[in-house]
Design a protein around this motif. Structure first.
Motif, PDB file in Angstrom:
ATOM      1  N   ASP A  22      11.164   0.927   6.617  1.00  0.00           N
ATOM      2  CA  ASP A  22      12.388   1.027   7.383  1.00  0.00           C
ATOM      3  C   ASP A  22      13.146  -0.274   7.210  1.00  0.00           C
ATOM      4  N   SER A  23      14.440  -0.206   7.070  1.00  0.00           N
ATOM      5  CA  SER A  23      15.242  -1.371   6.720  1.00  0.00           C
ATOM      6  C   SER A  23      15.127  -2.492   7.733  1.00  0.00           C
ATOM      7  N   ARG A  24      14.792  -2.179   8.976  1.00  0.00           N
ATOM      8  CA  ARG A  24      14.741  -3.211   9.996  1.00  0.00           C
ATOM      9  C   ARG A  24      13.542  -4.131   9.840  1.00  0.00           C
ATOM     10  N   LYS A  25      12.464  -3.610   9.227  1.00  0.00           N
ATOM     11  CA  LYS A  25      11.252  -4.401   9.158  1.00  0.00           C
ATOM     12  C   LYS A  25      10.720  -4.433   7.743  1.00  0.00           C
ATOM     13  N   LYS A  26      11.429  -5.023   6.839  1.00  0.00           N
ATOM     14  CA  LYS A  26      10.962  -5.139   5.477  1.00  0.00           C
ATOM     15  C   LYS A  26       9.950  -6.271   5.386  1.00  0.00           C
ATOM     16  N   LEU A  27       8.889  -6.022   4.642  1.00  0.00           N
ATOM     17  CA  LEU A  27       7.889  -7.054   4.444  1.00  0.00           C
ATOM     18  C   LEU A  27       8.180  -7.716   3.106  1.00  0.00           C
ATOM     19  N   SER A  28       8.368  -9.012   3.106  1.00  0.00           N
ATOM     20  CA  SER A  28       8.681  -9.698   1.873  1.00  0.00           C
ATOM     21  C   SER A  28       7.418 -10.020   1.112  1.00  0.00           C
ATOM     22  N   LYS A  29       7.449  -9.773  -0.203  1.00  0.00           N
ATOM     23  CA  LYS A  29       6.355 -10.102  -1.102  1.00  0.00           C
ATOM     24  C   LYS A  29       5.008  -9.650  -0.551  1.00  0.00           C
ATOM     25  N   VAL A  30       4.903  -8.338  -0.320  1.00  0.00           N
ATOM     26  CA  VAL A  30       3.666  -7.792   0.216  1.00  0.00           C
ATOM     27  C   VAL A  30       2.572  -7.893  -0.841  1.00  0.00           C
ATOM     28  N   SER A  31       1.429  -8.489  -0.485  1.00  0.00           N
ATOM     29  CA  SER A  31       0.320  -8.536  -1.421  1.00  0.00           C
ATOM     30  C   SER A  31      -0.425  -7.216  -1.329  1.00  0.00           C
ATOM     31  N   VAL A  32      -0.820  -6.675  -2.471  1.00  0.00           N
ATOM     32  CA  VAL A  32      -1.455  -5.367  -2.517  1.00  0.00           C
ATOM     33  C   VAL A  32      -2.955  -5.544  -2.691  1.00  0.00           C
ATOM     34  N   PRO A  33      -3.747  -5.243  -1.667  1.00  0.00           N
ATOM     35  CA  PRO A  33      -5.193  -5.405  -1.783  1.00  0.00           C
ATOM     36  C   PRO A  33      -5.802  -4.362  -2.705  1.00  0.00           C
ATOM     37  N   LYS A  34      -6.788  -4.780  -3.489  1.00  0.00           N
ATOM     38  CA  LYS A  34      -7.464  -3.844  -4.385  1.00  0.00           C
ATOM     39  C   LYS A  34      -8.594  -3.114  -3.669  1.00  0.00           C
ATOM     40  N   LEU A  35      -9.033  -3.666  -2.544  1.00  0.00           N
ATOM     41  CA  LEU A  35     -10.052  -3.022  -1.730  1.00  0.00           C
ATOM     42  C   LEU A  35      -9.415  -2.538  -0.428  1.00  0.00           C
ATOM     43  N   ALA A  36      -9.931  -1.440   0.085  1.00  0.00           N
ATOM     44  CA  ALA A  36      -9.374  -0.892   1.326  1.00  0.00           C
ATOM     45  C   ALA A  36      -9.652  -1.828   2.489  1.00  0.00           C
ATOM     46  N   PRO A  37      -8.676  -2.061   3.361  1.00  0.00           N
ATOM     47  CA  PRO A  37      -8.928  -2.801   4.594  1.00  0.00           C
ATOM     48  C   PRO A  37     -10.012  -2.110   5.405  1.00  0.00           C
ATOM     49  N   ALA A  38     -10.669  -2.864   6.268  1.00  0.00           N
ATOM     50  CA  ALA A  38     -11.798  -2.327   7.028  1.00  0.00           C
ATOM     51  C   ALA A  38     -11.449  -1.047   7.772  1.00  0.00           C
ATOM     52  N   SER A  39     -10.264  -0.987   8.370  1.00  0.00           N
ATOM     53  CA  SER A  39      -9.895   0.185   9.177  1.00  0.00           C
ATOM     54  C   SER A  39      -9.635   1.436   8.352  1.00  0.00           C
ATOM     55  N   LEU A  40      -9.528   1.278   7.022  1.00  0.00           N
ATOM     56  CA  LEU A  40      -9.194   2.415   6.162  1.00  0.00           C
ATOM     57  C   LEU A  40     -10.326   2.824   5.227  1.00  0.00           C
ATOM     58  N   ARG A  41     -11.481   2.203   5.341  1.00  0.00           N
ATOM     59  CA  ARG A  41     -12.539   2.424   4.357  1.00  0.00           C
ATOM     60  C   ARG A  41     -13.130   3.826   4.381  1.00  0.00           C
ATOM     61  N   ASP A  42     -13.038   4.507   5.494  1.00  0.00           N
ATOM     62  CA  ASP A  42     -13.602   5.863   5.577  1.00  0.00           C
ATOM     63  C   ASP A  42     -12.575   6.950   5.292  1.00  0.00           C
ATOM     64  N   ILE A  43     -11.349   6.559   4.986  1.00  0.00           N
ATOM     65  CA  ILE A  43     -10.276   7.528   4.803  1.00  0.00           C
ATOM     66  C   ILE A  43     -10.271   8.100   3.386  1.00  0.00           C
ATOM     67  N   SER A  44     -10.175   9.423   3.303  1.00  0.00           N
ATOM     68  CA  SER A  44      -9.985  10.126   2.038  1.00  0.00           C
ATOM     69  C   SER A  44      -8.585  10.706   2.027  1.00  0.00           C
ATOM     70  N   SER A  45      -8.136  11.133   0.854  1.00  0.00           N
ATOM     71  CA  SER A  45      -6.775  11.664   0.784  1.00  0.00           C
ATOM     72  C   SER A  45      -6.693  12.855  -0.150  1.00  0.00           C
ATOM     73  N   VAL A  46      -5.736  13.731   0.133  1.00  0.00           N
ATOM     74  CA  VAL A  46      -5.426  14.854  -0.737  1.00  0.00           C
ATOM     75  C   VAL A  46      -3.925  14.862  -0.983  1.00  0.00           C
ATOM     76  N   VAL A  47      -3.550  15.344  -2.152  1.00  0.00           N
ATOM     77  CA  VAL A  47      -2.137  15.514  -2.505  1.00  0.00           C
ATOM     78  C   VAL A  47      -1.882  16.991  -2.743  1.00  0.00           C
ATOM     79  N   ILE A  48      -0.979  17.569  -1.970  1.00  0.00           N
ATOM     80  CA  ILE A  48      -0.598  18.971  -2.130  1.00  0.00           C
ATOM     81  C   ILE A  48       0.329  19.076  -3.340  1.00  0.00           C
ATOM     82  N   ASN A  49      -0.091  19.838  -4.337  1.00  0.00           N
ATOM     83  CA  ASN A  49       0.644  19.855  -5.606  1.00  0.00           C
ATOM     84  C   ASN A  49       0.539  21.219  -6.273  1.00  0.00           C
ATOM     85  N   LEU A  50       1.693  21.835  -6.555  1.00  0.00           N
ATOM     86  CA  LEU A  50       1.719  23.107  -7.274  1.00  0.00           C
ATOM     87  C   LEU A  50       1.205  22.924  -8.697  1.00  0.00           C
ATOM     88  N   ASP A  51       0.506  23.922  -9.210  1.00  0.00           N
ATOM     89  CA  ASP A  51      -0.051  23.831 -10.555  1.00  0.00           C
ATOM     90  C   ASP A  51       1.023  23.543 -11.599  1.00  0.00           C
TER      91      ASP A  51
END
Length: 263
Positions: A22-51
């Protein structure tokens, strides 16, 4: 799936890898972690995608790999509502805009036929909820036109960390057809959340929605309506973690049946 332009409310009237905010809260030069933060380590994801939308699958993998290389994406085949319509026990063929007309002045109360693409979209999210319902940890659900934004990891990690007990969903955008309220450092309390492009859903919430089938509104309205009426506790996110690749109604695979119900 974003379905209608935002207007002010009135009381009547195979495995792959996914933060502008959101334009009001831009994070400058966000560092991108290669490992999941502790709070996200158990999270899995799916992408809904037509064939047939291999192009979207490729794009979202690249987007996520750039902003969240720790996140593994699993493709969830979307339901083609025209070629393989879902059963009416899961998604109705018609729906009434009467509930929406009580909340938004620009809706007429009428019964409309749900478009095949809308029914397929509903069924695709139901398929994701069935996956989520069997898990112990939340499931991240993304539509294939999602674009990961630079604050993706930081916003999502903070949101999960500050979400109160009993939270059922966190939407990865802060789009709303009403007036959202600040509920935490990044969490927002939605009034009528406005997109299903990306969200985190807890197993209990998924089971709640599955018990409420058949879905008798397009999925974005179905979720927003029941969240608005307290069926589950849900939040949106600011800064946003994702956005749609295109603006509303541009390049969409899902036509909007309620266009005929607008004044």
């Amino acid at each position: 799936m974003v379905r209608t332009a935002s207007k002010q409310t009135t009381s009547k009237g195979k495995a792959m890898k996914i933060v502008p905010s959101d334009s009001r809260k831009k994070l400058s030069k966000v560092s991108v972690p290669k490992l999941a933060p502790a709070s996200l380590r158990d999270i899995s994801s799916v992408v809904i995608n037509l064939d047939r939308r291999v192009d979207r699958w490729v794009k979202i993998q690249k987007s996520v790999a750039k902003q969240a290389p720790w996140l593994q994406l699993k493709r969830l085949p979307a339901v083609d509502g025209a070629a393989a319509p879902p059963p009416v026990s899961e998604v109705t063929k018609k729906w009434s805009t009467a509930r929406l007309s009580d909340k938004f002045f620009w809706y007429k109360p009428m019964t409309v036929r749900m478009a095949p693409g809308e029914r397929g979209c509903c069924a695709s999210h139901i398929a994701a909820w069935k996956v989520a319902a069997k898990r112990r940890a939340p499931l991240l659900v993304l539509e294939d036109d999602a674009v990961a934004l630079p604050p993706f990891t930081a916003s999502l990690a903070q949101a999960v960390a500050e979400a109160p007990s009993g939270t059922g969903m966190i939407f990865l955008s802060s789009k709303d057809r009403g007036t959202r309220k600040t509920a935490g450092k990044v969490l927002m309390e939605p009034e009528f959340v406005w997109t299903t492009v990306g969200y985190l859903i807890w197993p209990a919430a998924a089971r709640t929605f599955l018990r409420m089938l058949p879905m008798d509104m397009p999925v974005d309205n179905f979720l927003a309506w029941h969240i608005c009426h307290g069926k589950i506790l849900a939040y949106s996110l600011r800064p946003a973690a994702v956005r749609q690749a295109n603006t509303w109604n541009v390049g969409s695979d899902v036509p909007h049946s309620d266009d005929v119900a607008h004044w």
